[in-house]
Design an enzyme around this catalytic site. Sequence first.
Site, mmCIF file in Angstrom:
data_model
loop_
_atom_site.group_PDB
_atom_site.id
_atom_site.type_symbol
_atom_site.label_atom_id
_atom_site.label_comp_id
_atom_site.label_asym_id
_atom_site.label_seq_id
_atom_site.Cartn_x
_atom_site.Cartn_y
_atom_site.Cartn_z
ATOM 1 N N HIS A 208 0.830 -1.209 0.000
ATOM 2 C CA HIS A 208 0.000 0.000 0.000
ATOM 3 C C HIS A 208 0.871 1.268 0.000
ATOM 4 O O HIS A 208 0.450 2.319 0.495
ATOM 5 C CB HIS A 208 -0.944 0.037 1.206
ATOM 6 C CG HIS A 208 -1.831 -1.145 1.320
ATOM 7 N ND1 HIS A 208 -3.065 -1.231 0.711
ATOM 8 C CD2 HIS A 208 -1.650 -2.338 1.967
ATOM 9 C CE1 HIS A 208 -3.618 -2.405 0.981
ATOM 10 N NE2 HIS A 208 -2.773 -3.100 1.733
ATOM 11 N N SER A 338 16.219 16.927 -18.181
ATOM 12 C CA SER A 338 15.490 18.191 -18.162
ATOM 13 C C SER A 338 16.224 19.237 -18.978
ATOM 14 O O SER A 338 17.459 19.277 -19.008
ATOM 15 C CB SER A 338 15.324 18.682 -16.720
ATOM 16 O OG SER A 338 14.757 19.971 -16.693
ATOM 17 N N LYS A 344 19.570 16.625 -13.753
ATOM 18 C CA LYS A 344 18.406 15.762 -13.548
ATOM 19 C C LYS A 344 18.445 14.592 -14.538
ATOM 20 O O LYS A 344 18.673 14.783 -15.727
ATOM 21 C CB LYS A 344 17.122 16.557 -13.736
ATOM 22 C CG LYS A 344 15.881 15.850 -13.212
ATOM 23 C CD LYS A 344 14.685 16.802 -13.258
ATOM 24 C CE LYS A 344 13.501 16.243 -12.485
ATOM 25 N NZ LYS A 344 12.965 15.020 -13.087
ATOM 26 N N GLU A 351 9.707 4.583 -18.555
ATOM 27 C CA GLU A 351 8.568 5.283 -19.137
ATOM 28 C C GLU A 351 8.264 4.777 -20.540
ATOM 29 O O GLU A 351 7.088 4.605 -20.912
ATOM 30 C CB GLU A 351 8.852 6.784 -19.158
ATOM 31 C CG GLU A 351 8.899 7.401 -17.758
ATOM 32 C CD GLU A 351 9.512 8.785 -17.727
ATOM 33 O OE1 GLU A 351 9.580 9.367 -16.626
ATOM 34 O OE2 GLU A 351 9.940 9.283 -18.794
#
Length: 486
Positions: A208, A338, A344, A351
């Site tokens: 969870h 980025s 970054k 993805e």
Amino acid sequence: MTTAETRIEKDSMGEMPVPADVLYGASTQRAVLNFPISGRPVPESIIRAYATLKAAAASVNNELGRLSDRRAADIMTACGQIHEGLGDQGGIARHFPIDIYQTGSGTSTNMNVNEVVANLACLLHDQPIGRSKDPAWVDDEPDGQGGVHPNDHVNMGQSSNDTFPTAMHIAAATEIRAKLLPAIERLESALDAKAKAWDHIVKIGRTHLQDATPIRLGQVFSGFASQMTHARGRAERALDTLSELALGGTAVGTGINTHPEFGRRVAEEVSKTTGIDFREADNHFEAQAAKDAYVEVSGQLKTIAVSLTKIANDIRWLGSGPRCGIGELKLPAVQPGSSIMPGKVNPVICEAMMMLSCQVIGNDAAIAAGGAGGIGSLLDLNVAMPMMAASLLESVTLLGNGLDVFRENLIEGLEADEKRCNDLIEGSLAMCTSLVPVIGYDASAKLAYEAYETGKSIRELALQKQILDADQLNQLLDPGSMTHPS
């Protein structure tokens, strides 16, 4: 288009101007004009499957005494030329221009192949393109035979209604065996290697999205590897599902205008050519009126995509950070993340895998709709086959390529941060679970709440309260001991 750039072809509907240099004829040209929809032609794997099928059919018709040696040889040679000409280096693909969204039985593509094969046979005898229907251009035929006719010879004993579903199965089975299965096996092996290498690393479990009892990182990756083991089984079952071929049913499954042994013999010939065990469908009426087998196979591919989504998303979460997230995994830096934030790095491979999985799931929805009664499967024929074939073949390509990208650019370079794993375990409130058999659930829960309020670890607070002596406490709070039954 000027007159000089065209030739006049004829079919059952009359005359049709056709570009002078193309290998197809009137039926194909009508389809080109009728269906300027997506700009996406029928996949080359379907054309390859058709070439395999037409060559096998010619060979069998020759064996059955229905097709002359010369015509059979011409058809088989032409089909070989199609195989050789397709691909990145070939130029024959332009002769198969019909859009995916065409007649639902694939009749246009079947005739496209028939016409190209017939015209390639013309060129074998130095005859001009478009003369395939001329009955008298071969001077050395003792029985006065003419050219290879697209309907009478290339399509002998066949119908679009049984050839297109047959080509669908051949193409999908061939692609799954060549592209998908090996890629699954490679990722399965890479994940299993990580599972073994990281079996000593203990990390906190999470359910969870909340802290749970400890788990070994190797155990996590063994679960991923097992998902790919099951994926391999699903792909293998898909091959078996695709092994039934509709050929031999002709128009509606009755086998009108074909030899009773034709379907069985062609399936045997295709098996020899492809190395895949195909067989004639047990029931031709089912094989042509429905495409349940394709729906089933797409469901297997969808399940594989769901597995990959789970793996990619978990790795993305475990690698989040690098300082303000979970950070238990270090993902390979494959590109800047980025245009505004220097340094970054994003989980782009995860993805990409998740996006292609979305497309596979979407393709499955389209295939299921295409197989459903009232949409694709209508009375004695499914009429959504080109869309279903293109969607499933896209799914195979996406999964096959995506699996290798995922393995090469992510899994093989993935690293574990052991210190981060250890630090998070020590600070977890779920460590109190191992105390339950000794001090009870309520006392353990009270300890957890107090640890949370004070910011102390379970170990610190238990020692401070002298709940147990230090040796017993250290034994109970050993994270490694919590990763197996006790």
